[in-house]
Structures are given as C-alpha cells and as structure tokens.
Scaffold this motif. Sequence first.
Motif, PDB file in Angstrom:
ATOM      1  N   ALA A 250       3.717   0.173  -2.664  1.00 24.97           N
ATOM      2  CA  ALA A 250       3.314   0.769  -2.439  1.00 24.97           C
ATOM      3  C   ALA A 250       1.639   1.159  -1.929  1.00 24.97           C
ATOM      4  CB  ALA A 250       3.138   2.181  -3.298  1.00 24.97           C
ATOM      5  N   GLU A 251       0.950   0.059  -1.430  1.00 23.77           N
ATOM      6  CA  GLU A 251      -0.127   0.079  -1.465  1.00 23.77           C
ATOM      7  C   GLU A 251       0.367  -0.328   0.243  1.00 23.77           C
ATOM      8  OE1 GLU A 251      -2.418   1.399  -1.707  1.00 23.77           O
ATOM      9  OE2 GLU A 251      -4.200   0.539  -3.410  1.00 23.77           O
ATOM     10  N   ILE A 252       0.807  -1.150   0.555  1.00 25.52           N
ATOM     11  CA  ILE A 252       0.970  -1.344   1.522  1.00 25.52           C
ATOM     12  C   ILE A 252       1.988  -0.787   3.091  1.00 25.52           C
ATOM     13  CG2 ILE A 252       2.805  -2.958   2.939  1.00 25.52           C
ATOM     14  CD1 ILE A 252       3.262  -5.081   0.402  1.00 25.52           C
ATOM     15  N   ASP A 253       2.930   0.211   1.697  1.00 23.90           N
ATOM     16  CA  ASP A 253       2.748   1.315   3.006  1.00 23.90           C
ATOM     17  C   ASP A 253       2.118   2.607   3.042  1.00 23.90           C
ATOM     18  OD1 ASP A 253       5.843   1.204   2.379  1.00 23.90           O
ATOM     19  OD2 ASP A 253       6.150   2.139   0.683  1.00 23.90           O
ATOM     20  N   ASN A 254       0.567   2.472   2.153  1.00 27.47           N
ATOM     21  CA  ASN A 254      -0.387   3.061   2.552  1.00 27.47           C
ATOM     22  C   ASN A 254      -0.648   2.666   3.910  1.00 27.47           C
ATOM     23  OD1 ASN A 254      -0.299   5.298   0.571  1.00 27.47           O
ATOM     24  ND2 ASN A 254      -1.255   3.736  -1.086  1.00 27.47           N
ATOM     25  N   LEU A 255      -0.814   1.343   3.509  1.00 28.19           N
ATOM     26  CA  LEU A 255      -1.368   0.750   4.656  1.00 28.19           C
ATOM     27  C   LEU A 255      -0.991   0.606   6.235  1.00 28.19           C
ATOM     28  CD1 LEU A 255      -2.443  -3.021   2.994  1.00 28.19           C
ATOM     29  CD2 LEU A 255      -4.321  -1.303   4.040  1.00 28.19           C
ATOM     30  N   GLU A 256       0.355   1.005   6.203  1.00 23.69           N
ATOM     31  CA  GLU A 256       1.214   0.718   7.257  1.00 23.69           C
ATOM     32  C   GLU A 256       0.715   2.380   7.914  1.00 23.69           C
ATOM     33  OE1 GLU A 256       3.175  -0.578   9.169  1.00 23.69           O
ATOM     34  OE2 GLU A 256       3.584  -2.480   7.739  1.00 23.69           O
ATOM     35  N   ASN A 257       0.896   3.243   6.768  1.00 24.33           N
ATOM     36  CA  ASN A 257       0.468   4.418   7.406  1.00 24.33           C
ATOM     37  C   ASN A 257      -1.317   4.581   8.144  1.00 24.33           C
ATOM     38  OD1 ASN A 257       2.990   5.940   6.489  1.00 24.33           O
ATOM     39  ND2 ASN A 257       1.522   6.094   4.634  1.00 24.33           N
ATOM     40  N   LEU A 258      -2.120   4.081   7.629  1.00 30.97           N
ATOM     41  CA  LEU A 258      -3.332   3.993   8.129  1.00 30.97           C
ATOM     42  C   LEU A 258      -3.314   3.253   9.843  1.00 30.97           C
ATOM     43  CD1 LEU A 258      -6.241   4.369   7.072  1.00 30.97           C
ATOM     44  CD2 LEU A 258      -6.040   2.219   6.661  1.00 30.97           C
ATOM     45  N   ARG A 259      -2.807   2.181   9.627  1.00 31.66           N
ATOM     46  CA  ARG A 259      -1.722   1.005  11.001  1.00 31.66           C
ATOM     47  C   ARG A 259      -1.332   2.754  12.226  1.00 31.66           C
ATOM     48  NH1 ARG A 259       1.601  -1.619  13.918  1.00 31.66           N
ATOM     49  NH2 ARG A 259       0.921  -3.229  15.050  1.00 31.66           N
ATOM     50  N   ARG A 260      -0.835   3.609  11.859  1.00 34.99           N
ATOM     51  CA  ARG A 260      -0.054   4.298  12.954  1.00 34.99           C
ATOM     52  C   ARG A 260      -1.284   5.223  13.002  1.00 34.99           C
ATOM     53  NH1 ARG A 260       4.873   3.763   9.708  1.00 34.99           N
ATOM     54  NH2 ARG A 260       3.863   5.196   8.231  1.00 34.99           N
ATOM     55  N   ASP A 261      -1.856   5.817  11.935  1.00 34.58           N
ATOM     56  CA  ASP A 261      -3.538   6.942  12.466  1.00 34.58           C
ATOM     57  C   ASP A 261      -4.071   5.639  13.276  1.00 34.58           C
ATOM     58  OD1 ASP A 261      -2.026   8.595  10.783  1.00 34.58           O
ATOM     59  OD2 ASP A 261      -3.477   7.988   9.492  1.00 34.58           O
ATOM     60  N   PHE A 262      -4.453   4.480  13.424  1.00 39.25           N
ATOM     61  CA  PHE A 262      -5.469   3.899  14.233  1.00 39.25           C
ATOM     62  C   PHE A 262      -4.368   3.651  15.372  1.00 39.25           C
ATOM     63  CE2 PHE A 262      -8.106   1.229  10.441  1.00 39.25           C
ATOM     64  CZ  PHE A 262      -8.376   3.152  10.033  1.00 39.25           C
ATOM     65  N   ALA A 263      -3.614   3.834  15.784  1.00 39.00           N
ATOM     66  CA  ALA A 263      -2.646   3.642  17.464  1.00 39.00           C
ATOM     67  C   ALA A 263      -3.698   4.536  17.924  1.00 39.00           C
ATOM     68  CB  ALA A 263      -2.118   4.389  16.699  1.00 39.00           C
ATOM     69  N   ASP A 264      -4.685   5.820  17.589  1.00 43.38           N
ATOM     70  CA  ASP A 264      -5.251   5.876  18.101  1.00 43.38           C
ATOM     71  C   ASP A 264      -6.607   6.288  17.683  1.00 43.38           C
ATOM     72  OD1 ASP A 264      -7.118   7.827  20.158  1.00 43.38           O
ATOM     73  OD2 ASP A 264      -5.708  10.057  19.871  1.00 43.38           O
ATOM     74  N   PRO A 265      -8.115   5.370  18.258  1.00 46.17           N
ATOM     75  CA  PRO A 265      -9.151   4.978  17.053  1.00 46.17           C
ATOM     76  C   PRO A 265     -10.184   5.952  17.713  1.00 46.17           C
ATOM     77  CG  PRO A 265      -8.599   3.739  19.225  1.00 46.17           C
ATOM     78  CD  PRO A 265      -7.411   4.248  19.006  1.00 46.17           C
TER      79      PRO A 265
END
Length: 307
Positions: free
Chosen positions: A125-140
């Motif tokens: 579940a935490e890996i999923d949270n980090l994947e979502n954050l990674r997508r958010d960081f596509a535009d920093p």
Amino acid sequence: MPSPQRARAQASAISSGKPVPEAEAAPTSRLRALFDGPRLSPGQRRIAQYLIEHITEAAFLSITELADRVGVSQPSVTRFATAVGFSGYPALRERLQSIALSTLASAPDAAEETRPNELQAAVDAEIDNLENLRRDFADPEQVIEAGRALSQSTPLTVLGLRISGSLAEYFAYAARRIHPDVRLVTRGGSVAYDALLQSREAGGSWVLAFSMPRHAHETLTALRVARRAGLRVALITDLALGPLADEADVVFASGTGSRLVFDSYAAPGVMSAALLQAMTDADPERTQARLDEYEQGAEQHAFFLKD
C-alpha cells in the motif's frame, strides 16, 4: 460494535499469511447493509456499486482516486460518505478497510507462498502511495515555488500537532541546517497562537503545516489564526479537499499507509524531503555556507561517531 480503529487493529493483526476462518457475514452483505438504508442519488449509487464490486482495492483509495475511478467529483464522494452515516470520507474509509482486510484474510485458495501477509500488504500500500507521489512530481513546479517561498520566510514556522508532530520535527530539524530561523510548533491552543503571532511580528511570511489523520480541530484553528495574522500556509496532508485545505494557500496531498492499526507516512516523508531540497536549491550560496559551518561545528565537538 467495535470502534473503527479497534476494527482495524483486529483486521490487521499480523499472521503467517495462512487463511483464517471466514467472517460471520459476507463482505457484499455487510456493504449492502451499509448502503441500502439511505436514499442515494444516481451518482451515489454508482459509488456504492463500485465499492461493492472492488472492495479490496477501493477501500484503500484516496478520495481523489475513488472519484476518478467512479467518474464523479470529490465533493460527491464526501456527500456520499455523509449520506451513509459517516462524518466524512476518512471515517467511511476506515470502515471499508476493516471489511476489505477481513475479506483478504478469509480469501480461499490463496497460495501460502505467494499470498502477502499483513505486513507485506502494508508495504504494498505504501508503494502505491509513493507511485502516486512520483506521478505528482512529473511537474515539480509547485514544489519548486513552495520551496522558494519557504526559504525566503524568516522566520519560518513549522506546525504539526498530535500525531503530525513527528513529521514537523523531522522537517524543522533538517530545515535548521539550511535556514537561519526555523520555529517549530507542536503544541496547540494559546501556545500555538502566540508562536504564530510572534513569527508574523518578527517578519515571517509562511507557515508549513502537517496534518495527518485523525485531523485535529486545534490544527484547523491554528491555521485560521495564521491566516488572520497575515501568514500564508503550505499544508502537507492526506486530502486535497476539506476544511484544512480551504485554509491553505498551497496543498501537497500525500497518501498515508492505513493497512495497520496505526498509519505510516512514507509518502509524506518523501514530500517533506522534496520541499527541503527545493529550499536548498532556492538559495544555494546560503545553503552551502550553513552546511559548511555546521560540519565544522560537528567536527569540532565530535557530534557523530566515525564510520
């Protein structure tokens, strides 16, 4: 009926991964009992149907993710949670998670060697949270701009009450290495008000606040005090909508791990580190000077063991 957190504690008890006896009532029956009573709008019925059909996955979605999956707005999800008898989406999600976890625990024909146990599921579940954050960081860009603003605020106030205090302490500890005046507030009430007002009077322009579930009334009050004093607010939390977000100038939503009885904060921790990086990048000369000075002091006073 046990409280939602007690239900989570029971459902997430660590086991070897072997199947356990099936729950007294089938998950579908429990969900229909939850949703069949109230009079729901067509959009709300779509939410209910999606939850029934995808309970083991849907119970761990953020409000944004659930709205996207169903094709409704985030306020519609909040209204649905209220319509079925909960104070909001976080309270509904706690109930759904207890049902989902009991479903996973009683699933038949799961191979012992491949079926994750509760601890592995929590990590997933935490890996999923980090994947979502990674997508958010596509535009920093938002992170860069916020880091620049926090860097320029002197003093910079960091607020975290109750369980959010640990995240605030981490951020403040690191920020003091690169910023000349960081003020940590981990107590609510009049103590927080005094600190916020003094920060503004001293020339501060921003406060960075942390608010993780369960969201505290005193955090909301403190943010309102900050806004009235003329401070701008950056908020790291798990929900992009709601009364806390309404009081913030910029919101960074990072999912929390909720598979175990107490939440974990992998994604908010990475979000904090990203903002710290943005602060260092905003004023590299000051950053380098302060880090050099700190290292000299650490060497002189032998702060750390030799590797």
